[in-house]
Design a protein around this motif. Sequence first.
Motif, mmCIF file in Angstrom:
data_model
loop_
_atom_site.group_PDB
_atom_site.id
_atom_site.type_symbol
_atom_site.label_atom_id
_atom_site.label_comp_id
_atom_site.label_asym_id
_atom_site.label_seq_id
_atom_site.Cartn_x
_atom_site.Cartn_y
_atom_site.Cartn_z
ATOM 1 N N ALA A 218 1.180 -1.306 0.137
ATOM 2 C CA ALA A 218 0.325 0.051 -0.351
ATOM 3 C C ALA A 218 1.006 1.008 -0.187
ATOM 4 C CB ALA A 218 -0.498 0.153 1.043
ATOM 5 N N VAL A 219 -0.136 2.068 -0.627
ATOM 6 C CA VAL A 219 0.994 3.948 -0.738
ATOM 7 C C VAL A 219 -0.203 4.359 0.302
ATOM 8 C CG1 VAL A 219 2.003 5.323 -1.848
ATOM 9 C CG2 VAL A 219 2.596 2.941 -2.903
ATOM 10 N N TYR A 220 0.219 5.558 0.443
ATOM 11 C CA TYR A 220 -0.786 5.937 1.434
ATOM 12 C C TYR A 220 -0.699 8.265 1.072
ATOM 13 C CZ TYR A 220 -2.390 2.371 3.293
ATOM 14 O OH TYR A 220 -4.220 0.476 3.266
ATOM 15 N N VAL A 221 -1.460 8.440 0.506
ATOM 16 C CA VAL A 221 -0.499 10.476 0.991
ATOM 17 C C VAL A 221 -1.443 10.644 2.031
ATOM 18 C CG1 VAL A 221 -0.698 11.857 -0.483
ATOM 19 C CG2 VAL A 221 0.075 10.146 -1.693
ATOM 20 N N PHE A 222 -0.937 11.374 2.344
ATOM 21 C CA PHE A 222 -1.407 12.672 3.557
ATOM 22 C C PHE A 222 -1.731 14.166 3.244
ATOM 23 C CE2 PHE A 222 -0.271 8.488 5.588
ATOM 24 C CZ PHE A 222 -1.205 7.322 5.477
ATOM 25 N N ASN A 223 -2.913 14.944 4.164
ATOM 26 C CA ASN A 223 -3.017 15.856 3.541
ATOM 27 C C ASN A 223 -2.764 16.801 4.664
ATOM 28 O OD1 ASN A 223 -3.880 19.241 3.721
ATOM 29 N ND2 ASN A 223 -4.365 18.867 1.561
ATOM 30 N N ASN A 224 -1.570 17.683 4.903
ATOM 31 C CA ASN A 224 -0.625 17.921 6.151
ATOM 32 C C ASN A 224 -1.814 19.222 6.534
ATOM 33 O OD1 ASN A 224 0.860 16.349 6.720
ATOM 34 N ND2 ASN A 224 2.300 17.719 5.452
ATOM 35 N N ASP A 225 -2.349 19.881 5.503
ATOM 36 C CA ASP A 225 -3.045 20.888 6.178
ATOM 37 C C ASP A 225 -4.842 20.266 6.815
ATOM 38 O OD1 ASP A 225 -0.927 22.474 5.477
ATOM 39 O OD2 ASP A 225 -1.997 22.754 3.396
ATOM 40 N N ALA A 226 -4.484 19.415 6.106
ATOM 41 C CA ALA A 226 -6.190 19.263 6.140
ATOM 42 C C ALA A 226 -6.444 18.497 7.409
ATOM 43 C CB ALA A 226 -6.968 18.265 5.389
ATOM 44 N N GLY A 227 -4.824 17.168 7.926
ATOM 45 C CA GLY A 227 -5.131 16.544 8.451
ATOM 46 C C GLY A 227 -5.068 15.024 8.884
ATOM 47 N N ARG A 228 -5.682 14.217 7.363
ATOM 48 C CA ARG A 228 -6.240 12.706 6.975
ATOM 49 C C ARG A 228 -5.798 13.277 5.793
ATOM 50 N NH1 ARG A 228 -9.852 13.847 2.561
ATOM 51 N NH2 ARG A 228 -10.420 16.665 2.571
ATOM 52 N N MET A 229 -5.888 11.317 5.391
ATOM 53 C CA MET A 229 -5.421 11.091 4.479
ATOM 54 C C MET A 229 -5.967 11.469 3.378
ATOM 55 S SD MET A 229 -5.500 6.784 2.969
ATOM 56 C CE MET A 229 -5.411 6.708 4.383
ATOM 57 N N VAL A 230 -5.707 11.072 2.503
ATOM 58 C CA VAL A 230 -6.601 11.921 0.735
ATOM 59 C C VAL A 230 -5.881 11.319 -0.920
ATOM 60 C CG1 VAL A 230 -6.298 14.715 1.260
ATOM 61 C CG2 VAL A 230 -4.536 13.173 -0.152
ATOM 62 N N TYR A 231 -5.362 10.261 -0.128
ATOM 63 C CA TYR A 231 -4.745 8.999 -1.481
ATOM 64 C C TYR A 231 -4.304 7.875 -1.507
ATOM 65 C CZ TYR A 231 -4.905 13.437 -4.859
ATOM 66 O OH TYR A 231 -5.057 14.275 -5.148
ATOM 67 N N SER A 232 -5.240 6.434 -1.641
ATOM 68 C CA SER A 232 -4.890 5.199 -0.793
ATOM 69 C C SER A 232 -4.107 4.881 -2.226
ATOM 70 C CB SER A 232 -6.067 4.298 -0.360
ATOM 71 O OG SER A 232 -5.391 3.005 -0.260
#
Length: 346
Positions: A196-210
């Motif tokens: 798995a590869v995950y991408v998180f938005n640091n401003d929103a504090g949540r995962m944006v892409y799996s």
Amino acid sequence: MSKQYLTAHTVDEAHPAEIFSLALTPTSLLSASGSSALRVHSTTDATFPLQQTIPNAHKLGCHHVVTARGGLGNVAASVGFGGEIKVWALHKPEAASGQQPEWQLRWEIPPSKAQAQNGNANGGVIPGDVWAVALSADENYLACTTSDGRIHVWDIAARERIQTYETGARGGGSFAMAVDLSRDGRLTASGHENGAVYVFNNDAGRMVYSLSGLAKPVRTVAFSPGCKRLAAAGNAGVIAIYDMEHGEHVGNLVAPAARAAWITSLDWNDSGEYLLTGSLDGKVKVWDVARGVCVATHSETDSAVWSVRWLPKSDRALAPGVPRSEMFCAAGASRSITFYREATGS
């Protein structure tokens, strides 16, 4: 069209044990190995002389050392096999003193098990053993991964954990083997043992892409300099390229081989046109991302290559009359660090 790189210099026996990680600043190279010391070589001299040895940096050895890509080169972080993270600061004496800059310990984050027993500054508990680590370009934030799939983000100045990303219910995520922070500070990416590869938005504090595309352990992830692409690779021997605007898998870079070797490390060059990779079969490759082809291969050793890095571009020449061409370096089980220079560089 291929590109030709020549071996510029080799630092033999750079460490007494396998070299697991390399990190660059505008003027120096930090290296970490199975031995307890970190070592620092100058990159402004054609012989890449040893500048500093940091003894007993990690008693059980060190598997990751990082600096900020595109940063000033004043902060570094390292992770030991004991689970501790150490943050280093470059101390610059007054010019009149005649002393050389040297790295000094700034802050230590104890092993996760110790934190689980004693708690931490935030009043909570951080389970899971730390593995990979990354620094933001402004050198203010540190991201680290854990064996249970978490990604923690720390504020270096405040010395506190400000964010934790979960990739599984109640700490049941897959081993997070790789992490990177985008240069603009917006995104954190992680690669995991389950592919798995995950991408998180640091401003929103949540995962944006799996992200999909790799079904085997991911050992390395890296954002392009412009933060528009993410590259991920590992045991599949394939480099997956993802678009960060929509989270789409836009292509793979694959070498024509009967059985692709595990890719252990990758790095984008300053322009984002080329990717550098190192693999378990001892090969170092340069890839043209737009064309999707390998344009240079070096295989001076059969030993595993654990880390590859482009040297930051600089106006400073390595020696009088020798212009600074595009360069990269590689290290691994051979315990040597080899530097390569573009044959037609300007």
